[in-house]
Design a protein around this motif. Structure first.
Motif, mmCIF file in Angstrom:
data_model
loop_
_atom_site.group_PDB
_atom_site.id
_atom_site.type_symbol
_atom_site.label_atom_id
_atom_site.label_comp_id
_atom_site.label_asym_id
_atom_site.label_seq_id
_atom_site.Cartn_x
_atom_site.Cartn_y
_atom_site.Cartn_z
ATOM 1 N N ARG A 272 -23.079 36.719 136.173
ATOM 2 C CA ARG A 272 -24.307 35.877 136.737
ATOM 3 C C ARG A 272 -25.453 36.284 135.878
ATOM 4 N NH1 ARG A 272 -22.842 31.216 138.480
ATOM 5 N NH2 ARG A 272 -21.439 31.224 140.324
ATOM 6 N N ASP A 273 -25.435 37.684 135.588
ATOM 7 C CA ASP A 273 -26.509 38.081 134.812
ATOM 8 C C ASP A 273 -27.898 38.062 135.379
ATOM 9 O OD1 ASP A 273 -27.887 39.405 132.765
ATOM 10 O OD2 ASP A 273 -27.998 37.654 131.277
ATOM 11 N N PHE A 274 -27.881 38.573 136.638
ATOM 12 C CA PHE A 274 -29.108 38.650 137.695
ATOM 13 C C PHE A 274 -30.350 39.002 136.935
ATOM 14 C CE2 PHE A 274 -25.489 38.277 140.776
ATOM 15 C CZ PHE A 274 -25.916 37.108 141.345
ATOM 16 N N ILE A 275 -31.511 38.314 137.496
ATOM 17 C CA ILE A 275 -32.931 38.882 137.151
ATOM 18 C C ILE A 275 -33.339 39.188 138.558
ATOM 19 C CG2 ILE A 275 -35.006 38.502 136.540
ATOM 20 C CD1 ILE A 275 -34.082 36.380 134.455
ATOM 21 N N VAL A 276 -33.861 40.482 138.650
ATOM 22 C CA VAL A 276 -34.581 41.016 140.015
ATOM 23 C C VAL A 276 -35.716 41.036 139.969
ATOM 24 C CG1 VAL A 276 -34.747 42.994 141.365
ATOM 25 C CG2 VAL A 276 -32.511 42.305 140.505
ATOM 26 N N THR A 277 -36.691 40.320 141.024
ATOM 27 C CA THR A 277 -38.147 40.218 140.897
ATOM 28 C C THR A 277 -38.652 40.900 142.012
ATOM 29 O OG1 THR A 277 -38.122 38.102 141.911
ATOM 30 C CG2 THR A 277 -38.163 38.144 139.222
ATOM 31 N N CYS A 278 -37.771 41.400 142.954
ATOM 32 C CA CYS A 278 -38.604 42.031 144.201
ATOM 33 C C CYS A 278 -38.997 43.435 143.949
ATOM 34 C CB CYS A 278 -37.580 41.810 145.421
ATOM 35 S SG CYS A 278 -36.047 43.033 145.110
ATOM 36 N N LYS A 279 -39.903 43.943 144.700
ATOM 37 C CA LYS A 279 -40.207 45.285 144.552
ATOM 38 C C LYS A 279 -38.987 46.508 144.962
ATOM 39 C CE LYS A 279 -42.220 44.872 149.024
ATOM 40 N NZ LYS A 279 -43.409 45.119 149.911
ATOM 41 N N ASP A 280 -39.214 47.576 144.310
ATOM 42 C CA ASP A 280 -38.140 48.771 144.251
ATOM 43 C C ASP A 280 -38.302 49.316 145.769
ATOM 44 O OD1 ASP A 280 -37.604 47.942 141.889
ATOM 45 O OD2 ASP A 280 -38.365 50.050 141.013
ATOM 46 N N GLU A 281 -37.264 50.337 146.253
ATOM 47 C CA GLU A 281 -37.522 50.962 147.574
ATOM 48 C C GLU A 281 -37.548 50.222 148.504
ATOM 49 O OE1 GLU A 281 -36.976 54.246 147.066
ATOM 50 O OE2 GLU A 281 -37.022 53.653 144.790
ATOM 51 N N ILE A 282 -36.919 48.931 148.811
ATOM 52 C CA ILE A 282 -36.815 48.236 150.187
ATOM 53 C C ILE A 282 -35.326 48.227 150.557
ATOM 54 C CG2 ILE A 282 -38.801 46.679 149.416
ATOM 55 C CD1 ILE A 282 -36.751 44.474 148.624
ATOM 56 N N ASP A 283 -35.082 48.039 151.725
ATOM 57 C CA ASP A 283 -33.822 47.907 152.189
ATOM 58 C C ASP A 283 -33.512 46.225 152.366
ATOM 59 O OD1 ASP A 283 -33.396 50.625 152.591
ATOM 60 O OD2 ASP A 283 -34.367 50.357 154.742
ATOM 61 N N ALA A 284 -32.465 45.944 152.089
ATOM 62 C CA ALA A 284 -32.043 44.499 152.282
ATOM 63 C C ALA A 284 -30.627 43.965 152.631
ATOM 64 C CB ALA A 284 -32.270 43.945 150.703
ATOM 65 N N ILE A 285 -30.342 42.762 152.864
ATOM 66 C CA ILE A 285 -29.311 42.322 153.349
ATOM 67 C C ILE A 285 -28.858 41.237 152.311
ATOM 68 C CG2 ILE A 285 -27.885 41.269 155.023
ATOM 69 C CD1 ILE A 285 -29.571 42.785 156.911
ATOM 70 N N LEU A 286 -28.018 40.872 151.644
ATOM 71 C CA LEU A 286 -27.826 39.902 150.761
ATOM 72 C C LEU A 286 -27.178 38.569 151.606
ATOM 73 C CD1 LEU A 286 -25.765 41.576 147.897
ATOM 74 C CD2 LEU A 286 -27.950 40.583 147.771
#
Length: 190
Positions: free
Chosen positions: A139-153
């Motif tokens: 998929r070659d994802f681009i990430v735009t969210c900030k670092d150091e967060i906890d997340a659920i996909l």
């Protein structure tokens, strides 16, 4: 309006009776090779016609109902700390709406949806394709969210798990701690 399943009169595309009987979720999980735990609520074959509505107008309402019926109810059983984000897999709008964004929205008020934070650059269709094809066409994802967060996909289906694994690895490289993934259905039978 009529219920999409039983054709009975209903205010919603899926009536309460069908949600409680035919669509009673059976939470399950599997752990992908990368170690990511993926929770699902249905077998793919049990809700295939509903999943295929994602390319239609009524699909937006069906996915919203399924998201609330599964993800929201499931999250109520956890004592999650504040500030965890829901990251939908490639929530780019292609057919009037994004089904993964609708599913992420259903996680409110327990999670904070982070729309547009994980976008695929490769839009190759994976439908019906082998694991080898999926791995050769990442998929070659681009990430735009900030670092150091906890997340659920958040996604609708897990098949081979390659998309979720790639998303997990990409987010890890950007300092995002992925706790687990939520999907409506698992296509792995047995």
């Amino acid at each position: 309006m009529r219920c999409h399943l039983c054709l009975g009169l209903s205010w919603q595309p899926l009536c309460k009776n069908c949600l409680q009987s035919i669509l009673a979720p059976t939470p399950a999980f599997r752990i992908l090779e990368s170690g990511l735990k993926v929770y699902s609520f249905y077998s793919y074959s049990d809700i295939t016609p509903l999943l295929h509505t994602k390319h239609t107008y009524i699909g937006a309402k069906i996915f919203a109902q399924l998201g609330s019926h599964t993800f929201l109810e499931f999250l109520k059983t956890f004592e999650l700390p504040k500030g965890i984000c829901a990251i939908p897999i490639d929530d780019h709008v292609r057919h009037g709406y994004s089904h993964s964004a609708i599913l992420a929205k259903a996680t409110k008020p327990f999670l904070t949806p982070m729309y547009g934070s994980l976008r695929a650059q490769n839009h190759e269709s994976y439908s019906g394709k082998s694991r080898a094809f999926r791995q050769a066409n990442k998929r070659d994802f681009i990430v735009t969210c900030k670092d150091e967060i906890d997340a659920i996909l958040i996604d609708d289906i897990v098949t081979t798990g390659s998309t979720l694994e790639e998303a997990h690895e990409t987010l890890k490289k950007h300092g995002v701690n992925v706790l687990f993934a939520l999907v409506l259905a698992d296509a792995k039978e047995g």
